[in-house]
Motif scaffolding. Structure first.
Motif, short mmCIF file in Angstrom:
data_model
loop_
_atom_site.label_atom_id
_atom_site.label_comp_id
_atom_site.label_asym_id
_atom_site.label_seq_id
_atom_site.Cartn_x
_atom_site.Cartn_y
_atom_site.Cartn_z
N PHE A 44 0.84 -1.19 0.00
CA PHE A 44 0.00 0.00 0.00
C PHE A 44 0.88 1.24 0.00
O PHE A 44 1.95 1.26 0.60
CB PHE A 44 -0.91 0.01 1.23
CG PHE A 44 -1.77 -1.22 1.36
CD1 PHE A 44 -3.04 -1.26 0.81
CD2 PHE A 44 -1.31 -2.35 2.01
CE1 PHE A 44 -3.83 -2.39 0.92
CE2 PHE A 44 -2.09 -3.49 2.12
CZ PHE A 44 -3.36 -3.50 1.57
N ASN A 45 0.40 2.29 -0.65
CA ASN A 45 1.13 3.56 -0.70
C ASN A 45 0.20 4.66 -0.18
O ASN A 45 -0.73 5.08 -0.86
CB ASN A 45 1.58 3.87 -2.13
CG ASN A 45 2.30 5.20 -2.23
OD1 ASN A 45 2.67 5.81 -1.22
ND2 ASN A 45 2.51 5.68 -3.45
N GLY A 46 0.45 5.09 1.05
CA GLY A 46 -0.37 6.14 1.64
C GLY A 46 0.20 7.52 1.42
O GLY A 46 -0.32 8.50 1.97
N GLY A 47 1.26 7.63 0.60
CA GLY A 47 1.87 8.93 0.33
C GLY A 47 1.16 9.69 -0.77
O GLY A 47 0.14 9.25 -1.30
N ASP A 48 1.75 10.83 -1.12
CA ASP A 48 1.12 11.67 -2.14
C ASP A 48 1.91 11.71 -3.43
O ASP A 48 1.79 12.63 -4.23
CB ASP A 48 0.90 13.10 -1.61
CG ASP A 48 2.14 13.66 -0.93
OD1 ASP A 48 3.23 13.07 -1.10
OD2 ASP A 48 2.03 14.68 -0.24
N SER A 49 2.76 10.69 -3.66
CA SER A 49 3.41 10.51 -4.95
C SER A 49 3.60 9.02 -5.21
O SER A 49 3.53 8.20 -4.29
CB SER A 49 4.76 11.24 -5.00
OG SER A 49 5.67 10.63 -4.12
N THR A 50 3.83 8.66 -6.46
CA THR A 50 4.00 7.26 -6.85
C THR A 50 5.19 6.63 -6.14
O THR A 50 6.23 7.27 -5.95
CB THR A 50 4.20 7.17 -8.37
OG1 THR A 50 3.04 7.71 -9.01
CG2 THR A 50 4.38 5.73 -8.82
N ALA A 51 5.05 5.36 -5.77
CA ALA A 51 6.16 4.61 -5.17
C ALA A 51 6.69 3.60 -6.18
O ALA A 51 5.92 2.83 -6.75
CB ALA A 51 5.69 3.90 -3.90
N PHE A 52 7.99 3.63 -6.42
CA PHE A 52 8.67 2.62 -7.23
C PHE A 52 9.38 1.67 -6.25
O PHE A 52 10.28 2.09 -5.53
CB PHE A 52 9.68 3.27 -8.18
CG PHE A 52 9.03 4.12 -9.24
CD1 PHE A 52 8.74 3.59 -10.49
CD2 PHE A 52 8.70 5.44 -8.98
CE1 PHE A 52 8.13 4.37 -11.47
CE2 PHE A 52 8.08 6.23 -9.95
CZ PHE A 52 7.80 5.69 -11.19
N VAL A 53 8.95 0.42 -6.22
CA VAL A 53 9.38 -0.50 -5.17
C VAL A 53 10.06 -1.72 -5.78
O VAL A 53 9.51 -2.40 -6.65
CB VAL A 53 8.17 -0.96 -4.32
CG1 VAL A 53 8.63 -1.90 -3.21
CG2 VAL A 53 7.45 0.25 -3.72
#
Length: 246
Positions: A44-53
């Motif tokens: 899950f990504n609760g931030g305000d930009s895309t996550a590259f994981v």
């Protein structure tokens, strides 16, 4: 991008940023039952930009004295000959306030239990990272992370692969001063929500803990006068709540 630290499966990086991703992998302990070969793990990504994981996997090996070490998996050109845990996909692009999943696939013999560290590491994408994004998109992402300082936090989960013929056999030894649970089975037993509290004062408690009893090993604690111990024993899908008084 500068690496700061990596402790207990948590990896921290700094980079310039206006907005930042913030990932969450849910539980940090996952179990693959003996009759299953795949497991869906959600990020899950609760931030305000895309996550590259990036998803990285190491095998955890336990020595006779109980110490552990993490080693890279052996790679095989022939997929059918692979032995260990794989993530598909191993690169995730998780949108802001969104979710993506990777399927953890186990390939190999199931005659004994095996253990793996699965790391989920957010990165600023580079060409060699093999994310399916164009050069222009990479540059735009870097420009978006252009002011201030943020922390990209990665997480490590421990993944238990149970043997095909799973067998539970927990033996309890309850003496005057000690309580002991020995795992005579062939797969991990979980001691969950272990609480050590005063009988007279419910607010006087030690921090709640979780323990894993590997096959052939034991978990024990000293029973102190005036204390009570509450916990849940989990054997696969079976759970049992216990209460022990000192």
């Amino acid at each position: 991008m500068k690496r700061l630290m990596a402790v207990f499966g948590f990896c921290f990086f700094t980079t310039s940023a206006n907005a930042a991703p913030s990932i969450n992998i849910g539980t940090v302990y996952d179990y693959l039952d003996g009759d299953k070969s795949t497991y869906l793990k959600r990020v899950f990504n609760g931030g305000d930009s895309t996550a590259f994981v990036k998803v990285n996997i190491l095998e955890i090996l336990y020595d006779a004295d109980g110490t552990s070490r993490e080693v890279p998996l052996k790679t095989q050109a022939d997929a059918s000959a692979r032995d260990g845990l794989m993530a598909s996909p191993a690169r995730l692009i998780v949108p802001a306030n969104g979710m993506q999943g990777t399927r953890l696939l186990y390939m190999g013999e199931r005659d004994r239990e095996r253990y793996f560290r699965v790391r989920f590491v957010p990165v600023v994408p580079e060409k060699e990272d093999e994310f399916v994004v164009s050069s222009q998109e990479r540059e735009e992402y870097k420009k978006a992370l252009s002011a201030g300082v943020t922390v990209l936090a990665g997480y490590g989960a421990v993944f238990f692969v149970r043997p095909k013929e799973t067998r539970f056999d927990s033996v309890i030894e309850n003496s005057a001063g000690n309580y002991r649970i020995r795992n005579n089975g062939n797969t991990v037993v979980v001691i969950d929500e272990f609480k050590d509290c005063s009988v007279k004062n419910e607010q006087d408690c030690q921090p709640t803990t979780k323990h894993h009893i590997l096959a052939g090993r034991a978990f024990q604690f000293e029973k102190l006068p005036g204390r009570e111990y509450r916990f849940t024993v989990i054997e696969g899908t079976a759970t049992k709540k216990l209460e022990v008084k000192g």
